[in-house]
Structure formats: C-alpha cells, structure tokens
Design a protein around this motif. Sequence first.
Motif, mmCIF file in Angstrom:
data_model
loop_
_atom_site.group_PDB
_atom_site.id
_atom_site.type_symbol
_atom_site.label_atom_id
_atom_site.label_comp_id
_atom_site.label_asym_id
_atom_site.label_seq_id
_atom_site.Cartn_x
_atom_site.Cartn_y
_atom_site.Cartn_z
ATOM 1 N N TYR A 79 -3.658 7.667 9.043
ATOM 2 C CA TYR A 79 -3.887 6.634 7.720
ATOM 3 C C TYR A 79 -3.204 7.149 6.579
ATOM 4 C CZ TYR A 79 -7.401 10.368 6.436
ATOM 5 O OH TYR A 79 -7.989 11.594 6.238
ATOM 6 N N ARG A 80 -2.976 6.280 5.750
ATOM 7 C CA ARG A 80 -2.413 6.802 4.376
ATOM 8 C C ARG A 80 -3.039 6.169 3.385
ATOM 9 N NH1 ARG A 80 3.580 4.149 4.396
ATOM 10 N NH2 ARG A 80 2.980 1.727 4.627
ATOM 11 N N PRO A 81 -3.706 6.954 2.200
ATOM 12 C CA PRO A 81 -4.211 6.207 1.028
ATOM 13 C C PRO A 81 -3.403 5.297 0.189
ATOM 14 C CG PRO A 81 -4.471 8.601 1.130
ATOM 15 C CD PRO A 81 -3.390 8.200 2.122
ATOM 16 N N GLY A 82 -2.025 5.210 0.326
ATOM 17 C CA GLY A 82 -1.159 4.430 -0.295
ATOM 18 C C GLY A 82 0.010 4.219 0.278
ATOM 19 N N VAL A 83 0.907 3.541 -0.139
ATOM 20 C CA VAL A 83 2.009 3.253 0.491
ATOM 21 C C VAL A 83 3.228 4.239 0.380
ATOM 22 C CG1 VAL A 83 2.258 0.657 0.621
ATOM 23 C CG2 VAL A 83 2.784 1.860 -1.361
ATOM 24 N N ASP A 84 3.072 5.120 -0.838
ATOM 25 C CA ASP A 84 3.869 6.105 -1.255
ATOM 26 C C ASP A 84 3.276 7.491 -0.569
ATOM 27 O OD1 ASP A 84 5.158 4.498 -2.565
ATOM 28 O OD2 ASP A 84 4.243 4.750 -4.306
ATOM 29 N N GLY A 119 -12.304 3.173 -4.286
ATOM 30 C CA GLY A 119 -11.792 2.016 -4.631
ATOM 31 C C GLY A 119 -10.247 1.901 -4.473
ATOM 32 N N GLY A 120 -9.669 2.613 -3.706
ATOM 33 C CA GLY A 120 -8.079 2.590 -3.574
ATOM 34 C C GLY A 120 -7.998 1.839 -1.938
ATOM 35 N N THR A 121 -6.774 1.281 -1.978
ATOM 36 C CA THR A 121 -6.526 0.676 -0.859
ATOM 37 C C THR A 121 -5.835 1.683 0.197
ATOM 38 O OG1 THR A 121 -4.159 0.132 -1.508
ATOM 39 C CG2 THR A 121 -5.909 -1.494 -1.840
ATOM 40 N N PHE A 122 -5.870 1.363 1.592
ATOM 41 C CA PHE A 122 -5.360 2.238 2.460
ATOM 42 C C PHE A 122 -4.818 1.471 3.760
ATOM 43 C CE2 PHE A 122 -9.660 1.922 3.563
ATOM 44 C CZ PHE A 122 -9.672 1.564 4.779
ATOM 45 N N ASP A 123 -4.031 2.159 4.499
ATOM 46 C CA ASP A 123 -3.392 1.674 5.681
ATOM 47 C C ASP A 123 -3.930 2.430 6.775
ATOM 48 O OD1 ASP A 123 -1.953 -0.557 4.396
ATOM 49 O OD2 ASP A 123 -0.533 1.106 3.939
ATOM 50 N N TYR A 124 -4.113 1.959 8.155
ATOM 51 C CA TYR A 124 -4.223 2.818 9.073
ATOM 52 C C TYR A 124 -3.592 2.149 10.460
ATOM 53 C CZ TYR A 124 -8.066 -0.434 10.387
ATOM 54 O OH TYR A 124 -8.577 -1.599 10.959
ATOM 55 N N ARG A 125 -3.678 3.091 11.099
ATOM 56 C CA ARG A 125 -2.907 2.677 12.365
ATOM 57 C C ARG A 125 -3.449 3.382 13.765
ATOM 58 N NH1 ARG A 125 3.388 4.078 10.679
ATOM 59 N NH2 ARG A 125 3.111 6.391 10.954
#
Length: 492
Positions: A79-84, A119-125
């Motif tokens: 996972y990553r908390p933000g695209v950067d 409150g932040g977005t994240f991605d996961y795979r």
Amino acid sequence: MTAPRWLIATCGLLALSLSSLRCCDVVAERPTSGMTTPVDGLLVKPYLQLGDVLPGAVARDLRVLWQAEDQEAGWAVEYRPGVDEPWRLAEAPAMRRVAVPGVPPHRVYRATLKGLAPGGTFDYRVHRGGRLVFTAGGRAPRPPGQPCRFVVFGDCAAGTAAQKAIADQAYRARPDFVLIAGDIVYNRGRIGEYRANFWPVYNADVPAPALGAPLLRSTLVLAAPGNHDIERSAHDLGRYPDGLAYFLYWDQPLNGPIGQAGGPLIPILTGPEATRTAFLAAAGPAYPRMANFSFDYGNAHWTVLDSNRHVDWTDPDLRAWVERDLASARDATWRFVAFHHPGFNSARSHFGDQRMRILAEVFEAGRVDVVFNGHVHNYQRTFPLHFTPDLRPAGAPPRPDDRVPGRWTLDTSFDGRSHTRPRGVIYLVTGAGGASLYNPEQQDDPASWQPFTARFLSKVHSLTIADLDGPTLNVRQVAADGQELDRFVVTK
Ligand SMILES: [Fe+2]
C-alpha cells in the motif's frame, strides 16, 4: 465534498496494470452465483474494514480482508498513502480458516494498512504468489475537524434489483463510510447468502444500477447486526451450520460489553459440538463481542448496538456500558447511535417491536443527536423527542409483545430548515435498502402515523446521505433513482 482522488489514483493504477500486468480487477465481472470458482485465487475480492480500534482514537490503520481457497498461495499486500509515496509491504496477512459443514473450507485473510494519514487517500494492491491480482484505493478515517460524508441504509442484501440500485447510489455519493443498519444479508445471514447476494453486489467490479458497485473495496463499510443476521434462531448451528457469517467476515471493533452465553447479552450456541467448534475457530475473537461496539470518525462518536430480542437492555450492566460509552464521548461534537430495531416506528409492520425505547433515557442523558435504525422497510423521521417509559416492576420480564408504553415530549418546532436546533433525539428508520417495502399505503395517510412521526416515505427504496461539517449536520434521504425525498439540517 473533496474530489475522490483515490478514484483517480485507482484508474491510473488500473491503466498501469492493463499495460504491464494482468489484474483481475479490470476484467469483466464473472458469474458469481455460489462463487465456487475463484478468480485469481480470490473467492471474495478484497474489502476494507475498520478493524479493532479503541474508542476515542482516530483509526490510523485499516484492514483489507479477502477470502481464498484453503491452500497456501503466497499472499501479500502493498500500500501507499499517496501517489508520490513509495509502496510499503504490509505485514504478512493473518488468516482464519472457515471449515463449517456445507461449505468447502476456505480462508479469510486480513492485512493491516498501518500508519495511514488520517483523512488521506491511499492505494493498495494484493499479490498472489508474486503476481498482482487486485488493486484498489480508499480513504483513511477522517480526524476531528475534517468534514465527512456517510451513508446509512439497512435491510439490503435480499437478492433484489432495488438492492443493486441502492448500492450504486451509495457509491455515487462518494461517502467516507457506509453503515448498514442491520439485516445485512437475507434470509439467515449464512455464508451461501453472502456469496449469492452480498459480495457480488457491494463489491462489483463496476458501478451500475443493475449490478451494484465496487463499494466494499474502496469505501469503509460498517454494519450493525439485525435479526436476519444473528438473532437467537441463528445460534442453532445444527439448523444453520453456515450461519452467523457476520462474525466470520466482518472485522469491527471488539470494545463492546462482555457477556456470558445464556445471559442478558448472548444466546446459547447450539448444534453438534464439531460444528460449534469449527464456527468458534473461524470467528476467533469476533464472536460474540463484535455484536456491540463503538468508534470515532471525524467529529462524531458512534455507538452500535445489538437490538435483537435476545439482548435485555434493561439489564443494569448493559445500560451502564452504554452510559459509559456515551459519557466517554462527551467531547465529541456529535454522538450517533445505530442499531436495527427502531423503538419509534409508525408502520403497521413491526409496530409492536418497541423494546429499544427502553434506552431512550440513556440516549437523552448521553446527548445523542440521531439514532439510525432499519428493520422496517421504509423511511421514517421523528420529531426530536424525549421519552419516559412506564416503569415495570423490578425484575418483571419484558412484555411478551415487546411494547413499551410511556410518555413522549415532541419538539414540533424543529423543521430542519429554519429551526435546526432540536430539543431531543431524532430517530431515523432507513430500512428501505433493498428488501421489499413495507406499508406503502401509509405514506399518504398521516392519520395512520404516530404523533412522533414527522416524515413517512414508504413507496420507494432509499438511502440516507449525511454531511457532517463542524457544527452542522445535513441529512438527505435519496431514492434509488437519485431523487431527493427528504432533507433536514441539524445545527449545534
Ligand atoms: Fe429486521
């Protein structure tokens, strides 16, 4: 509301996956009836859960759960908390095996996404054996001070077209979280029913009114258990060996009251010993504790209760737990309560099912703002009210018909538009989430409503969409086709 950056991020991930990696998330939805054929090893695609958080704390972690075949497959989550941000590897997923009669053994995996920015977005795979098989994104729980949007509906996974349209409408609202007000899955809360009516609709690969929506993978969803999920009869595992799936598949806080089987909180689990042993192993600490819990989100404290008939909310210890829980949230701007069976209901259906009125004074003392219920398959809103139940003799059993006579005081000046400061608790029934509607004939017959009812809408399926921003709560009731049915504002 803020733009759904996670959706943009997810689309980017999907495009990347298409060009470089095969990803099950972007192929057309395959038939899922019975869901006996896993795709990429996934019996149930990943979904977000709150996990076990302490009340009073903003969750910085979320859990990703999925279900898979009963074999080692090298599962891993990044996972990553933000695209950067760089991708992080979550700790090795934990696993509980579900091996109850009537269903092939399978595994429920869970990985924790730790240290998310509130409150932040994240991605996961999710990877299986080193191969990417699933990707999605979501939003971490919002801290105090941030506005949030939540959706509430109940009585939903009944295998209906309306259920799918409501799921799609909930997804379109882009809420921060969804709360299901009980009767999650019909008819008995069984594993097979989840497979037929729940996962394919609320975790569909694409949003569409005729299909459902990818809610579960992208949005935190919580639930209160209803009678169709965990009532006393469901505790007969001889009769329903794959029942009580609520305790197998949901991962919610374990901070509720503790009780003994056969006491005022928990029925006795019956059935063959081997079946009971298998269920308890699969449920782990979730059974029976997860039937009641509380959590904090943004400026609000939520108390979620089991309103089934097997719980005696006149019990002093149980009442004291609710009192303490609400008292612990005295610094929160908002206090909400959710459970399945409404105490204040004007429908002819379930009219006598009034036993949760017995907690009205506790809610008032705890300065609860709104109580969200289901069970009755329509929408109802009360005037803000105070209720004093007639006392019954100490030690006397509840009335067999569950009626709770008493006296109410109504704030009929509250209109949610020009008068927005309620004197009393507002009770909402939002049980029109998919199952067949109750009492459409009463919508245009106010003479059939109880004096406490301000709105009664029973001709269409609907969901509640609420926006919370500091001292202002804006609530809309929206039909499955998107039409606004009711709106009111509460201010502090
Ligand atoms: Fe119900």
